[in-house]
Scaffold this motif. Structure first.
Motif, PDB file in Angstrom:
ATOM      1  N   VAL A  81       0.849  -1.199   0.000  1.00 25.57           N
ATOM      2  CA  VAL A  81       0.000   0.000   0.000  1.00 25.57           C
ATOM      3  C   VAL A  81       0.883   1.248   0.000  1.00 25.57           C
ATOM      4  O   VAL A  81       0.656   2.190  -0.760  1.00 25.57           O
ATOM      5  N   LYS A 115     -10.095   3.611   3.068  1.00 25.29           N
ATOM      6  CA  LYS A 115      -9.340   2.745   2.164  1.00 25.29           C
ATOM      7  C   LYS A 115     -10.173   1.498   1.912  1.00 25.29           C
ATOM      8  O   LYS A 115     -10.881   1.063   2.806  1.00 25.29           O
ATOM      9  N   PRO A 116     -10.051   0.897   0.765  1.00 26.01           N
ATOM     10  CA  PRO A 116      -9.256   1.371  -0.372  1.00 26.01           C
ATOM     11  C   PRO A 116      -9.941   2.545  -1.054  1.00 26.01           C
ATOM     12  O   PRO A 116     -11.148   2.733  -0.920  1.00 26.01           O
TER      13      PRO A 116
END
Length: 140
Positions: A14, A101-102
């Motif tokens: 990430v 997120k995402p």
């Protein structure tokens, strides 16, 4: 001079993807930190304009504390990026807001532009609707 951004994220993939997105947009990523100690070390050694901070880091749910310290003590614009936005639903002193997120690259781009505008005092962009602003966050 491009804006200097710190990524505080314990998931390496990430963090790497976020770094690529930000660098492609012309920002300088001054570092990535997987825990609170690394984040504070970077903030003390490097000028940082904006920090993108996850809540759950490798040393536990320390992101809220780190975000507050970066915003208040180091005068860094702070956006939280987390899969757990409810953990900061009441806001964090000094921080701007939270993205779930995402999220999509365009949303990150718009949120970063908005946060940097706030920091500079020249708001040219609207906050993306996906960015939940904190009531007590910084204002232009």
């Amino acid at each position: 001079m491009p804006a200097r951004i710190l990524i505080v994220e314990d998931e390496a993939l990430v963090a790497m993807e976020l770094r690529f997105v930000l660098e492609d947009l012309g920002y300088e990523v001054v570092g990535t930190a997987a825990d609170s100690a690394a984040a504070l070390k970077i903030a003390k050694e490097t000028e940082v304009d904006l920090a993108l901070v996850d809540i759950h880091l490798s040393d536990g749910p320390t992101g809220v504390t780190i975000g507050r310290e970066l915003a208040v003590d180091h005068k860094v614009a702070v956006l939280f990026m987390t899969a757990n936005p409810g953990m900061v639903r009441n806001g964090v002193v000094g921080a701007i807001g939270v993205l779930s997120k995402p999220t999509e690259e365009r949303i990150v781009q718009d949120a970063v532009a908005y946060a940097l505008d706030l920091r500079s005092g020249a708001v040219r962009n609207m906050a993306p609707p996906q960015l939940q602003l904190f009531e007590d966050g910084p204002r232009a």
